[in-house]
Design a protein around this motif. Structure first.
Motif, PDB file in Angstrom:
ATOM      1  N   TYR A 199     -58.528  -3.130 -40.209  1.00 29.86           N
ATOM      2  CA  TYR A 199     -57.095  -2.856 -40.058  1.00 29.86           C
ATOM      3  C   TYR A 199     -56.279  -4.093 -40.415  1.00 29.86           C
ATOM      4  O   TYR A 199     -55.270  -4.000 -41.110  1.00 29.86           O
ATOM      5  CB  TYR A 199     -56.744  -2.382 -38.649  1.00 29.86           C
ATOM      6  CG  TYR A 199     -55.264  -2.096 -38.517  1.00 29.86           C
ATOM      7  CD1 TYR A 199     -54.719  -0.944 -39.078  1.00 29.86           C
ATOM      8  CD2 TYR A 199     -54.409  -3.003 -37.907  1.00 29.86           C
ATOM      9  CE1 TYR A 199     -53.362  -0.691 -39.024  1.00 29.86           C
ATOM     10  CE2 TYR A 199     -53.039  -2.756 -37.842  1.00 29.86           C
ATOM     11  CZ  TYR A 199     -52.517  -1.598 -38.400  1.00 29.86           C
ATOM     12  OH  TYR A 199     -51.170  -1.362 -38.357  1.00 29.86           O
ATOM     13  N   ASP A 200     -56.751  -5.242 -39.975  1.00 33.41           N
ATOM     14  CA  ASP A 200     -56.064  -6.500 -40.285  1.00 33.41           C
ATOM     15  C   ASP A 200     -55.945  -6.724 -41.790  1.00 33.41           C
ATOM     16  O   ASP A 200     -54.873  -6.974 -42.319  1.00 33.41           O
ATOM     17  CB  ASP A 200     -56.857  -7.682 -39.705  1.00 33.41           C
ATOM     18  CG  ASP A 200     -56.238  -8.170 -38.401  1.00 33.41           C
ATOM     19  OD1 ASP A 200     -55.360  -7.463 -37.869  1.00 33.41           O
ATOM     20  OD2 ASP A 200     -56.642  -9.250 -37.937  1.00 33.41           O
ATOM     21  N   THR A 201     -57.080  -6.635 -42.461  1.00 31.66           N
ATOM     22  CA  THR A 201     -57.053  -6.871 -43.905  1.00 31.66           C
ATOM     23  C   THR A 201     -56.304  -5.733 -44.595  1.00 31.66           C
ATOM     24  O   THR A 201     -55.585  -5.955 -45.564  1.00 31.66           O
ATOM     25  CB  THR A 201     -58.473  -6.997 -44.477  1.00 31.66           C
ATOM     26  OG1 THR A 201     -59.240  -5.853 -44.124  1.00 31.66           O
ATOM     27  CG2 THR A 201     -59.167  -8.240 -43.949  1.00 31.66           C
ATOM     28  N   GLY A 202     -56.468  -4.531 -44.056  1.00 33.45           N
ATOM     29  CA  GLY A 202     -55.777  -3.386 -44.640  1.00 33.45           C
ATOM     30  C   GLY A 202     -54.270  -3.573 -44.601  1.00 33.45           C
ATOM     31  O   GLY A 202     -53.565  -3.265 -45.564  1.00 33.45           O
ATOM     32  N   ARG A 203     -53.798  -4.089 -43.483  1.00 38.96           N
ATOM     33  CA  ARG A 203     -52.357  -4.292 -43.345  1.00 38.96           C
ATOM     34  C   ARG A 203     -51.855  -5.287 -44.399  1.00 38.96           C
ATOM     35  O   ARG A 203     -50.837  -5.068 -45.048  1.00 38.96           O
ATOM     36  CB  ARG A 203     -52.034  -4.809 -41.947  1.00 38.96           C
ATOM     37  CG  ARG A 203     -50.552  -5.083 -41.762  1.00 38.96           C
ATOM     38  CD  ARG A 203     -50.173  -5.330 -40.335  1.00 38.96           C
ATOM     39  NE  ARG A 203     -51.141  -6.152 -39.634  1.00 38.96           N
ATOM     40  CZ  ARG A 203     -51.270  -6.188 -38.319  1.00 38.96           C
ATOM     41  NH1 ARG A 203     -50.499  -5.449 -37.561  1.00 38.96           N
ATOM     42  NH2 ARG A 203     -52.160  -6.958 -37.761  1.00 38.96           N
ATOM     43  N   SER A 204     -52.594  -6.390 -44.568  1.00 41.82           N
ATOM     44  CA  SER A 204     -52.178  -7.387 -45.565  1.00 41.82           C
ATOM     45  C   SER A 204     -52.214  -6.808 -46.958  1.00 41.82           C
ATOM     46  O   SER A 204     -51.285  -7.005 -47.757  1.00 41.82           O
ATOM     47  CB  SER A 204     -53.115  -8.599 -45.525  1.00 41.82           C
ATOM     48  OG  SER A 204     -53.080  -9.187 -44.259  1.00 41.82           O
TER      49      SER A 204
END
Length: 531
Positions: free
Chosen positions: A252-257
């Motif tokens: 989710y973290d990388t997806g958001r970026s």
RNA sequence: GGGCCCGUAGCGCAGUCUGGCCAGCGCACCGGCCUUUUAAGCCGGGUGUCGCGGGUUCGAAUCCCGCCGGGCCCGCCA
């Protein structure tokens, strides 16, 4: 305020229209742990709509992912050998073990998808494979390829070993061996990605070097990039996901970026949730630790699963046990239902509101106008073992005051419960709750009766033939008879059970005996005495 | 190495976001119902240092910091 409503409120602050996504990999049977995902998505959809917003919920089958492990039950016996060659292939390309189903994906997901309606879950169903093959993803794949360097930087922020310089966010399907997990993309040009089939830790590659046309879905984005691309494609504004994705530096973290920087899209509002365990063990489709939606419907109302999910916070670990603990779930649900209809009071107003809301969220359809009367499941579990005849069961329920002037709907609900109780008793009830009223005198058991016990039974038989008894009166008679002939009541209880069931314990005598045919009981007691 | 959750009555939990009728629910338990209740009895009863220690506040289960215990997830597959 219920957490679902809090999510809805947060969403409405952002906008009026929402798309709530859910979905899973088809890595085996889809179980109630997975269903958390869709149920939450659908619950949010409902809450947003109730608060005046527009919302759709969707369920996305990740059926283009590679099979990493052979799931239960295909990892058993002859199947295991046969399916080994499909390791690393997209689920969609794997055959079904059962000719009834078109393929592996349908074999494992059909009953789940078909059941959703029964649970009041209204979602639009998507297939990853179809989306890729339709070309809908092409533009996004291209954007990702163009920005591979930037994406690599984002991912490397969380990696200890950086991705190689020629890394591409693309998994090609090998045109020769059909596997997707084994290829490594190393260059791209126009609409094709060049790859080599090198193998991975669980599947060997075939060594083929080829080109994959991403506009035809001959491959897919790698997960961490695919997820944000999907958000953009479907306009996802909110998504519940398991806590594995929610970890710092997780997808989710990388997806958001990636969503922000590459696709210029704001990541959906996240709703992380905990897993559901099964009798204390983590549910796992590959190991076969599963409990599915159709299995649920065999023993419990759909509302109960919704209740199970919505009664506690999403990040709270839940354990499901279809045995004895199911009874408590039933009772709790019946309790909040009565609270909903103001037929039962709760000390704190705040809590009362919460119960009512949980009840609404648990319902499959709109709330009933008139209060519902439920056949207590515990009682249903006794009743279903006494009679197979539904008419007879209805008579007992109404004549013994279990249901007071039931409506047609109350009766219908009771019969459904009765059927579920029957399934529950045969499949999940502990042994001590099971019994069978014996058709013949259990000679062996009855021989163990003492003279006093026989005397007690004889009296009981006489009493029963002289007049009608309510369950409570009958129960009291045991004590009265015991006292008058100096027999411990427990001995008389045992005698009753021995005569009827051939064992020493059973359901409460008053209820139990009064639902049996009176002449039958009298005859049985006398037979036992005269043996 | 990182992240999350849990710790409130015997057990399972709610309440924590938004501090103040939040000390509560279910089950269990205890007492009574004729010195009678095995699996729908009835009535009554809360049995508790809200994990521990600090801090903020007029006021903390609730907010902040630290610690202890239990569990889970991620560590480059998703």
């Amino acid at each position: 305020m219920h957490w679902i409503d809090r999510v809805a409120r947060a969403l409405l602050k952002r906008g009026k229209k929402h798309v709530i996504a859910s979905g899973i990999s088809i890595s085996g049977h889809i179980h109630v742990g997975h269903s958390n995902d869709v149920f939450i998505a659908d619950g949010i959809r409902r809450a947003v709509e109730e608060s005046g917003g527009k919302a759709t919920a969707l369920w996305y089958a990740d059926d283009y992912d590679p099979m990493r492990r052979i799931p239960w039950p295909l990892n058993q016996g002859e199947h295991a050998e046969r399916y080994r060659k499909y390791l690393g292939m997209p689920y969609i390309d794997i055959p079904s073990p059962d000719p009834e189903y078109e393929n592996f994906v349908e074999y494992f997901s059909k009953s789940f998808v078909d059941s959703l309606r029964d649970f009041g879950v209204k979602v639009k169903v998507y297939s990853g494979a179809k989306i890729y093959r339709s070309g809908k993803m092409s533009r996004l794949v291209k954007t990702a390829l163009e920005n591979a360097g930037e994406i690599r930087k984002i991912l490397n922020r969380y990696r200890s070993t950086p991705l190689p310089d020629d890394w591409l966010p693309y998994d090609a399907i090998c045109e020769k061996c059909g596997k997707i997990a084994t290829t490594k993309a190393f260059a791209w040009d126009g609409s094709v990605v060049k790859y080599r089939c090198e193998g991975c830790d669980y599947a060997p590659g075939c060594g083929h070097e080829g080109e994959s046309d991403y506009t035809n879905g001959e491959g897919k984005l790698t997960w961490r990039v695919e997820w944000p691309a999907r958000w953009k494609l479907l306009g996802v504004t909110c998504e519940p996901f398991g806590k594995d994705h929610a970890v710092a530096g997780g997808s989710y973290d990388t997806g958001r970026s990636i969503a922000k920087r590459i696709f210029n899209y704001d990541a959906p509002y996240p709703v992380p949730y905990e897993w559901v365990s099964f009798r204390g063990d983590r549910m796992s489709s590959s190991r076969g630790v599963v409990f599915t939606l159709p299995q649920w419907l065999e023993i419990a109302e759909p509302e109960l699963l919704r209740y199970f999910i919505f009664r506690s916070k999403s990040m709270k670990a839940k354990d499901f046990d279809p045995g004895l603990p199911l009874l408590d779930l039933y009772d709790e649900f019946d309790m909040i239902e009565q609270v909903y209809f103001d037929r039962r009071d709760v000390a704190e107003p705040k809590r009362k509101k919460q119960y009512k809301r949980i009840y609404e969220l648990s319902l499959v359809g709109p709330p009933p106008i008139r209060p519902v009367q439920r056949l207590p499941f515990r009682f249903a579990a006794v009743l279903c073992q006494v009679t197979q005849d539904e008419q007879h069961a209805i008579e007992i329920m109404t004549s013994k005051g279990i249901l007071a002037k039931p409506s047609g709907r109350d009766i219908r609900l009771a019969l459904i419960r009765l059927r579920r109780a029957r399934n529950w008793v045969s499949k999940y009830a502990p042994e001590r709750l099971r019994f069978r009223v014996l058709k013949e005198v259990p000679v062996e058991a009855v021989r163990r009766l003492t003279e006093k016990q026989k005397e007690g039974l004889a009296r009981l038989a006489d009493d029963l033939s002289s007049r009608d008894y309510t369950p409570v009166e009958l129960h009291n008679r045991i004590y009265e008879i015991g006292k008058s002939i100096e027999l411990k009541p427990s001995e008389l209880f045992k005698a009753v059970y021995l005569a009827l069931l051939g064992r020493e314990s059973g359901p409460r005598v008053g209820n139990f005996v009064s639902v049996l045919d009176r002449e039958f009981v009298i005859g049985r007691f006398r037979d036992a005495v005269n043996l």
